[in-house]
Design a protein around this motif. Structure first.
Motif, PDB file in Angstrom:
ATOM      1  N   ALA A 180       0.828  -1.210   0.000  1.00 11.53           N
ATOM      2  CA  ALA A 180       0.000   0.000   0.000  1.00 11.53           C
ATOM      3  C   ALA A 180       0.856   1.251   0.000  1.00 11.53           C
ATOM      4  CB  ALA A 180      -0.926  -0.006   1.214  1.00 11.53           C
ATOM      5  N   HIS A 181       2.024   1.198   0.602  1.00  9.20           N
ATOM      6  CA  HIS A 181       2.883   2.377   0.707  1.00  9.20           C
ATOM      7  C   HIS A 181       3.635   2.656  -0.588  1.00  9.20           C
ATOM      8  CE1 HIS A 181       2.308   0.803   4.807  1.00  9.20           C
ATOM      9  NE2 HIS A 181       2.204   2.077   5.128  1.00  9.20           N
ATOM     10  N   ALA A 182       3.723   1.671  -1.470  1.00  4.33           N
ATOM     11  CA  ALA A 182       4.302   1.903  -2.786  1.00  4.33           C
ATOM     12  C   ALA A 182       3.228   2.240  -3.809  1.00  4.33           C
ATOM     13  CB  ALA A 182       5.089   0.674  -3.236  1.00  4.33           C
ATOM     14  N   GLN A 183       2.005   1.787  -3.569  1.00 10.91           N
ATOM     15  CA  GLN A 183       0.905   2.079  -4.490  1.00 10.91           C
ATOM     16  C   GLN A 183       0.397   3.499  -4.362  1.00 10.91           C
ATOM     17  OE1 GLN A 183      -2.508  -0.462  -4.493  1.00 10.91           O
ATOM     18  NE2 GLN A 183      -1.426  -2.197  -5.386  1.00 10.91           N
ATOM     19  N   ASP A 184       0.371   4.024  -3.150  1.00 10.76           N
ATOM     20  CA  ASP A 184      -0.270   5.312  -2.883  1.00 10.76           C
ATOM     21  C   ASP A 184       0.728   6.254  -2.218  1.00 10.76           C
ATOM     22  OD1 ASP A 184      -1.833   7.394  -1.487  1.00 10.76           O
ATOM     23  OD2 ASP A 184      -3.580   6.242  -2.131  1.00 10.76           O
ATOM     24  N   LYS A 185       1.101   7.316  -2.934  1.00 11.43           N
ATOM     25  CA  LYS A 185       2.107   8.242  -2.407  1.00 11.43           C
ATOM     26  C   LYS A 185       1.592   8.999  -1.188  1.00 11.43           C
ATOM     27  CE  LYS A 185       4.321   8.940  -6.903  1.00 11.43           C
ATOM     28  NZ  LYS A 185       3.466   7.971  -7.651  1.00 11.43           N
ATOM     29  N   ARG A 226       3.582   8.947   2.298  1.00 16.49           N
ATOM     30  CA  ARG A 226       4.041  10.143   2.990  1.00 16.49           C
ATOM     31  C   ARG A 226       3.495  10.206   4.418  1.00 16.49           C
ATOM     32  NH1 ARG A 226       8.250  11.106   0.736  1.00 16.49           N
ATOM     33  NH2 ARG A 226       8.417  12.336  -1.165  1.00 16.49           N
ATOM     34  N   GLU A 227       2.235   9.840   4.614  1.00 18.29           N
ATOM     35  CA  GLU A 227       1.636   9.891   5.947  1.00 18.29           C
ATOM     36  C   GLU A 227       2.346   8.941   6.896  1.00 18.29           C
ATOM     37  OE1 GLU A 227      -2.780   9.417   8.099  1.00 18.29           O
ATOM     38  OE2 GLU A 227      -2.526   8.930   5.973  1.00 18.29           O
ATOM     39  N   ARG A 228       2.636   7.727   6.425  1.00 16.12           N
ATOM     40  CA  ARG A 228       3.267   6.733   7.297  1.00 16.12           C
ATOM     41  C   ARG A 228       4.718   7.109   7.594  1.00 16.12           C
ATOM     42  NH1 ARG A 228       3.176   1.168   8.428  1.00 16.12           N
ATOM     43  NH2 ARG A 228       4.335   0.982  10.393  1.00 16.12           N
ATOM     44  N   LEU A 229       5.449   7.531   6.579  1.00 14.32           N
ATOM     45  CA  LEU A 229       6.841   7.877   6.806  1.00 14.32           C
ATOM     46  C   LEU A 229       6.957   9.072   7.749  1.00 14.32           C
ATOM     47  CD1 LEU A 229       8.539   7.455   3.311  1.00 14.32           C
ATOM     48  CD2 LEU A 229       8.347   5.800   5.171  1.00 14.32           C
ATOM     49  N   THR A 230       6.067  10.033   7.603  1.00 11.43           N
ATOM     50  CA  THR A 230       6.083  11.185   8.495  1.00 11.43           C
ATOM     51  C   THR A 230       5.819  10.757   9.934  1.00 11.43           C
ATOM     52  OG1 THR A 230       5.370  12.654   6.711  1.00 11.43           O
ATOM     53  CG2 THR A 230       5.051  13.437   8.972  1.00 11.43           C
ATOM     54  N   ALA A 231       4.854   9.834  10.108  1.00  8.52           N
ATOM     55  CA  ALA A 231       4.547   9.337  11.455  1.00  8.52           C
ATOM     56  C   ALA A 231       5.738   8.612  12.063  1.00  8.52           C
ATOM     57  CB  ALA A 231       3.331   8.418  11.408  1.00  8.52           C
TER      58      ALA A 231
END
Length: 399
Positions: free
Chosen positions: A118-123, A127-132
């Protein structure tokens, strides 16, 4: 996973293995050049390879014996393809996540998992997960319309701003650099959310490639410099010249942490900006073999393709260390000269150490149809050899 039954050798030494040894079947969704090269890496291991391809003419479909032609967006096609496979993996990130979750519910190992993919499919999700997680990223947010783009720009340093559709873009597609509100309408016509990001004033682009297995073993390749032309990767230099040990280690550790936190199984490419202040920011993620790792075919102890297969099968990972001081990969793009085979005589005679990798694609202007790898102790020489070969095959260099 399929059970492997192995019996010991006969004490007399003449009967060989009386038991049956069953090698696993790797099912790969997508018939592009990444699948073609992953299949090639599995041949020495005796692995069985099954391919779901859009057409019989796709790059990998020309080389793999067991090919299913079908639409990866259709669940029943995926289910039929998965029968007899010990694991499913991918050469692109576009398979619907709900379909992959259905395969998992059917008991099929999917690697990387849909939760990771999901993290490669949807930028936006990425971004939300990496920021968290506290991962350094460019300033960003989802924007609603061109007026919202202007508001985002005014919250920071103003225009220009980078706009990306959250799904589907690659090689510069789905990405716009806009310098005014009047230029910001096109991204919204795709009908998917649009991510706005600050335009980073970077010194260069880097990539950190890592591989992680289900039981948590992970390896990191040397950090590379990736040079782009018109949004398409042109040249990769391994390792990135002039990169300090401190920043190289930081990039590798960051990629390994992202792989662990997101639960990635297989190869992960973390594309990075190196800022003029000597910091790194995450640009993109790819959970599959990646163009920035093609140099590993000839320049590393174990290629990204071989290690991706080892990871998805939960085998011990191979040594990622380089074989030579420098390795350079140059993409061969299509131009106005379609008969690239005619250039082989010149390129091979000029550089007997040159490694040519072609994808079996029709030559079209700007299309990636292959790549070349060179290696050695002198970076200027290695760069010149790779660029000459790629240019000669394309027809932009004639002597």
């Amino acid at each position: 996973m399929r059970q492997v039954a192995v019996s010991g050798r006969s004490p007399a030494g003449g009967a060989g293995y009386p038991g049956r040894v069953t090698f696993p079947v790797v099912g790969m969704v997508g018939g592009g050049q990444l699948a073609r090269m992953t299949h090639e890496a599995g041949i020495p291991l005796g692995l069985k390879f099954k391919l779901l391809s859009d057409t019989p003419q796709d790059s990998a479909a020309q080389a793999v014996a067991d090919v299913v032609i079908g639409d990866y967006r259709d669940l029943e096609t995926l289910r039929a393809f998965a029968r007899g496979c010990d694991v499913i993996t991918f050469d692109h990130e576009h398979v619907p996540l709900e379909h992959l979750r259905a395969l998992e519910a059917d008991g099929v190992p999917v690697r990387p998992s849909p939760d990771a993919l999901a993290h490669a499919q949807d930028k936006g999700v990425m971004r939300e997960r990496l920021t968290a997680l506290g991962v350094p990223c460019p300033r960003h947010r989802i924007v609603r319309d061109p007026a919202d783009v202007t508001a985002f720009a005014e919250e920071g340093a103003g225009y220009p701003v980078v706009l990306k559709t959250v799904r589907g873009g690659y090689d510069g597609k789905g990405v716009w650099v806009v310098r005014a509100q009047a230029e910001a309408a096109d991204p919204f016509r795709a009908g998917v959310p649009v991510l706005a990001e600050e335009k980073v004033d970077f010194a260069r682009e880097l990539a950190a490639n890592v591989v992680r297995s289900p039981h948590g073993q992970a390896v990191a390749y040397p950090v590379v410099e990736s040079q782009q032309v018109n949004g398409v990767c042109d040249t990769v230099i391994a390792p990135a010249p002039g990169l300090s040990d401190e920043l190289s280690g930081e990039a590798q550790e960051l990629a390994l942490r992202i792989a662990k936190e997101l639960g990635v199984v297989g190869h992960l490419a973390v594309e990075l900006f190196e800022t003029r202040q000597g910091e790194i920011l995450v640009n993109e993620l790819a959970m599959r073999p990646h163009n920035s790792g093609h140099w590993t075919q000839d320049g590393s102890m174990t290629s990204q393709f071989a290690n991706h297969l080892r990871a998805v099968l939960d085998l011990p990972l191979g040594d990622p260390r380089p074989r030579a001081r420098w390795t350079v990969m140059c993409n061969v793009l299509g131009g106005d000269y379609p008969d690239m085979y005619a250039g082989y005589l010149h390129c091979m005679a000029r550089d007997p150490q040159l490694k040519i990798h072609m994808y079996g694609k029709d030559v079209k202007p700007g299309r990636k149809v292959g790549h070349v790898n060179t290696y050695g102790d002198d970076l200027d020489d290695v760069l010149e050899r790779a660029r000459h070969a790629a240019g000669y095959l394309r027809g932009t260099i004639t002597e």
